[in-house]
Enzyme design. Structure first.
Site, PDB file in Angstrom:
ATOM      1  N   HIS A  74      -0.177   4.445   0.394  1.00 36.16           N
ATOM      2  CA  HIS A  74      -0.759   5.575   1.107  1.00 36.16           C
ATOM      3  C   HIS A  74      -1.181   5.115   2.498  1.00 36.16           C
ATOM      4  O   HIS A  74      -1.087   3.932   2.816  1.00 36.16           O
ATOM      5  CB  HIS A  74      -1.962   6.150   0.341  1.00 36.16           C
ATOM      6  CG  HIS A  74      -3.080   5.159   0.169  1.00 36.16           C
ATOM      7  ND1 HIS A  74      -3.048   4.179  -0.791  1.00 36.16           N
ATOM      8  CD2 HIS A  74      -4.247   4.982   0.851  1.00 36.16           C
ATOM      9  CE1 HIS A  74      -4.164   3.442  -0.716  1.00 36.16           C
ATOM     10  NE2 HIS A  74      -4.887   3.915   0.278  1.00 36.16           N
ATOM     11  N   LYS A 102       0.848  -1.186   0.000  1.00 34.52           N
ATOM     12  CA  LYS A 102       0.000   0.000   0.000  1.00 34.52           C
ATOM     13  C   LYS A 102       0.889   1.242   0.000  1.00 34.52           C
ATOM     14  O   LYS A 102       1.810   1.356   0.814  1.00 34.52           O
ATOM     15  CB  LYS A 102      -0.901  -0.022   1.247  1.00 34.52           C
ATOM     16  CG  LYS A 102      -1.961   1.052   1.298  1.00 34.52           C
ATOM     17  CD  LYS A 102      -2.820   0.872   2.544  1.00 34.52           C
ATOM     18  CE  LYS A 102      -3.886   1.951   2.640  1.00 34.52           C
ATOM     19  NZ  LYS A 102      -4.690   1.808   3.881  1.00 34.52           N
TER      20      LYS A 102
END
Length: 242
Positions: free
Chosen positions: A114, A112
């Site tokens: 963010h 991921k």
């Protein structure tokens, strides 16, 4: 011969009912023709998830001595994807039934970029210098999921003290240069630093004993009796004593 533990019998009965455990003729990734197949992904209703979590917890709490690596760990790690729900349910049972409070962490197959970012979710910040971790796996074939989890945990600064899998097929995956039969469990224990670092809720011998007990009680039909014989023959051909 002692009877099969009640939690194992309950788990096998329910696994067969939902189709997670099947007997017949199945082609494995290895090309072997197996007389049984176990698909943990089909254990998806609340009843059997509770049963399997209780079985994992009982296996984790079956330590015989204080120096057993499974007596002292901080984090239960569930490899994506099947291991996540299994580890979450097991953490609940450890807390509510056994009074053992452990954290839950798991990995992502895709990093991921963010938010908290990274490949690992639930990893604690601060505290211990090195968190002790048990990896919870479903059915080990090559051991890839567990090995990948170990890499993620090591990168986080953790230490994997053991792995618990749902089913050990108790068969060799390769033959080494000395002609010795080697299983995925044996290779993983070498990676972790020694025997006893991998535990299994169920072993292939438990499936055989379950069928034998049904036969002894007169509950086994013709198909189950055939399956029992096929299981014995498969074990004679591919079995290993780890």
């Amino acid at each position: 011969m002692s009877p099969l533990e009640s939690y194992k019998t309950q788990l096998l009965e329910q696994a067969a009912q939902v189709g997670a455990l099947k007997f017949g003729n199945f082609t494995l990734k290895s090309g072997r023709q197996s007389p049984y197949f176990f698909n943990a992904g089909l254990m998806s209703d609340g009843t059997i998830l509770h049963t399997v979590a209780q079985a994992y917890a009982a296996t984790l709490c079956a330590s015989a001595s204080l120096d057993d690596p499974f007596t002292d760990f901080d984090i239960l790690f569930g490899p994506a994807y099947k291991g996540i729900s299994l580890a979450a349910c097991t953490a609940l049972v450890l807390a509510s039934v056994h009074g053992r409070e452990v954290r839950l962490a798991y990995d992502r197959k895709e990093a991921k970029d963010h938010g908290e970012g990274g490949n690992v979710v639930g990893w604690p910040s601060g505290g211990k210098q090195k968190w002790r971790v048990v990896v919870l796996d479903d059915v080990m074939t090559t051991g890839l999921a567990a090995s990948t989890a170990i890499k993620h945990i090591t990168m986080q600064g953790g230490e994997v003290v053991g792995v618990v899998q749902l089913l050990d097929r108790e068969e060799f995956s390769e033959v080494d240069e000395q002609g010795r039969k080697v299983s995925s469990v044996m290779k993983l224990e070498r990676l972790l630093g020694g025997k006893g670092r991998v535990r299994s809720v169920l072993k292939m011998r438990d499936l055989v004993k379950w069928l034998e007990e049904k036969e002894a009680r007169g509950e086994a039909g013709e198909e189950q009796r055939k399956s029992l014989q096929a299981m014995r023959e498969y074990r004679d051909t591919y079995g290993i004593q780890a």
